[in-house]
Write a protein that holds these residues in place. Structure first.
Motif, PDB file in Angstrom:
ATOM      1  N   ASP A  52       0.844  -1.205   0.000  1.00 48.47           N
ATOM      2  CA  ASP A  52       0.000   0.000   0.000  1.00 48.47           C
ATOM      3  C   ASP A  52       0.883   1.262   0.000  1.00 48.47           C
ATOM      4  O   ASP A  52       2.059   1.214   0.353  1.00 48.47           O
ATOM      5  N   GLN A  53       0.293   2.349  -0.405  1.00 40.45           N
ATOM      6  CA  GLN A  53       1.001   3.630  -0.565  1.00 40.45           C
ATOM      7  C   GLN A  53       1.661   4.078   0.738  1.00 40.45           C
ATOM      8  O   GLN A  53       2.794   4.538   0.739  1.00 40.45           O
ATOM      9  N   LYS A  54       0.954   3.915   1.856  1.00 38.68           N
ATOM     10  CA  LYS A  54       1.467   4.370   3.152  1.00 38.68           C
ATOM     11  C   LYS A  54       2.744   3.623   3.541  1.00 38.68           C
ATOM     12  O   LYS A  54       3.724   4.233   3.951  1.00 38.68           O
ATOM     13  N   THR A  55       2.744   2.310   3.371  1.00 38.16           N
ATOM     14  CA  THR A  55       3.917   1.505   3.707  1.00 38.16           C
ATOM     15  C   THR A  55       5.087   1.856   2.793  1.00 38.16           C
ATOM     16  O   THR A  55       6.227   1.948   3.248  1.00 38.16           O
ATOM     17  N   ALA A  56       4.811   2.046   1.513  1.00 34.64           N
ATOM     18  CA  ALA A  56       5.864   2.415   0.567  1.00 34.64           C
ATOM     19  C   ALA A  56       6.490   3.752   0.950  1.00 34.64           C
ATOM     20  O   ALA A  56       7.710   3.919   0.888  1.00 34.64           O
ATOM     21  N   GLU A  57       5.663   4.696   1.383  1.00 32.24           N
ATOM     22  CA  GLU A  57       6.195   5.992   1.809  1.00 32.24           C
ATOM     23  C   GLU A  57       6.984   5.873   3.112  1.00 32.24           C
ATOM     24  O   GLU A  57       7.971   6.589   3.317  1.00 32.24           O
ATOM     25  N   GLU A  58       6.584   4.960   3.991  1.00 35.56           N
ATOM     26  CA  GLU A  58       7.347   4.716   5.220  1.00 35.56           C
ATOM     27  C   GLU A  58       8.736   4.169   4.890  1.00 35.56           C
ATOM     28  O   GLU A  58       9.740   4.584   5.488  1.00 35.56           O
ATOM     29  N   ILE A  59       8.792   3.232   3.947  1.00 31.56           N
ATOM     30  CA  ILE A  59      10.088   2.682   3.520  1.00 31.56           C
ATOM     31  C   ILE A  59      10.952   3.791   2.929  1.00 31.56           C
ATOM     32  O   ILE A  59      12.144   3.899   3.220  1.00 31.56           O
ATOM     33  N   THR A  60      10.326   4.637   2.119  1.00 34.02           N
ATOM     34  CA  THR A  60      11.062   5.753   1.512  1.00 34.02           C
ATOM     35  C   THR A  60      11.600   6.695   2.584  1.00 34.02           C
ATOM     36  O   THR A  60      12.754   7.125   2.520  1.00 34.02           O
ATOM     37  N   GLN A  61      10.778   6.988   3.592  1.00 35.45           N
ATOM     38  CA  GLN A  61      11.226   7.861   4.693  1.00 35.45           C
ATOM     39  C   GLN A  61      12.353   7.211   5.490  1.00 35.45           C
ATOM     40  O   GLN A  61      13.288   7.888   5.915  1.00 35.45           O
ATOM     41  N   THR A  62      12.260   5.898   5.695  1.00 36.53           N
ATOM     42  CA  THR A  62      13.329   5.178   6.396  1.00 36.53           C
ATOM     43  C   THR A  62      14.632   5.294   5.625  1.00 36.53           C
ATOM     44  O   THR A  62      15.684   5.581   6.202  1.00 36.53           O
ATOM     45  N   LEU A  63      14.554   5.086   4.324  1.00 32.09           N
ATOM     46  CA  LEU A  63      15.756   5.212   3.491  1.00 32.09           C
ATOM     47  C   LEU A  63      16.294   6.636   3.512  1.00 32.09           C
ATOM     48  O   LEU A  63      17.500   6.860   3.568  1.00 32.09           O
ATOM     49  N   GLN A  64      15.388   7.600   3.464  1.00 28.09           N
ATOM     50  CA  GLN A  64      15.795   9.011   3.471  1.00 28.09           C
ATOM     51  C   GLN A  64      16.489   9.374   4.784  1.00 28.09           C
ATOM     52  O   GLN A  64      17.332  10.269   4.811  1.00 28.09           O
TER      53      GLN A  64
END
Length: 170
Positions: free
Chosen positions: A37-49
């Motif tokens: 889902d979009q929310k989880t994908a954005e969480e992964i992106t924030q973790t990487l960032q």
């Protein structure tokens, strides 16, 4: 002599800038599960960032990946329309790091995150990482060689300048 020093300094600065630009063009793509889902994908992106080695992490949805692919390959777009094909591209995250040598560290960190089961290219054969690793090593070798070459040229011109000044004084 001053003119030659100026030319060498301009070449050095230009070479450094071009090497920096080249290193920014190398990125790592992390493929996500299709049903994420979009929310989880954005969480992964924030973790990487949040990693200090990462300069930029960008989430690319399935739809965006298909749009970009079809825009880059118009003939493929014709086939998609003609045969009404479904989108088979996975969502992904594009990662750009500050130093190209840090891609392997990012890859290892991803293996230990809570999201490791949602990333599809972590446990597969690491062929893409091997190719990226070879490109990164070649870029680092080119960077080191260029820096050493420019340093030795600067040393040679400095030595020449000292000898010219010494000869003029003598």
């Amino acid at each position: 002599l001053v003119f030659i020093f100026n030319v060498i300094i301009v070449v050095h600065v230009t070479a450094e800038n071009e090497l920096q630009k080249l290193s920014k063009k190398i990125d790592l793509i992390v493929y996500l599960e299709k049903n994420i889902d979009q929310k989880t994908a954005e969480e992964i992106t924030q973790t990487l960032q949040s990693y200090q080695e990462v300069e930029r992490a960008t989430f690319i949805s399935q739809e965006k990946a298909l749009e970009d692919s079809l825009a880059a390959h118009p003939k493929t777009a014709e086939f998609y329309q003609k045969f009404q094909l479904s989108n088979t591209l996975p969502p992904s995250i594009r990662i750009v790091v500050k130093n190209p040598g840090e891609y392997q560290q990012i890859f290892e960190k991803l293996k230990t995150t809570q999201y490791k089961n949602l990333i599809t290219n972590l446990n597969e054969e690491r062929r893409d990482m091997a190719i990226t690793g070879n490109i990164i090593r070649n870029l680092e070798d080119l960077t080191k060689f260029t820096r050493y070459l420019l340093a030795w040229i600067m040393i040679a011109f400095t030595l020449g300048a000292v000898l010219m000044v010494y000869n003029a004084i003598h």
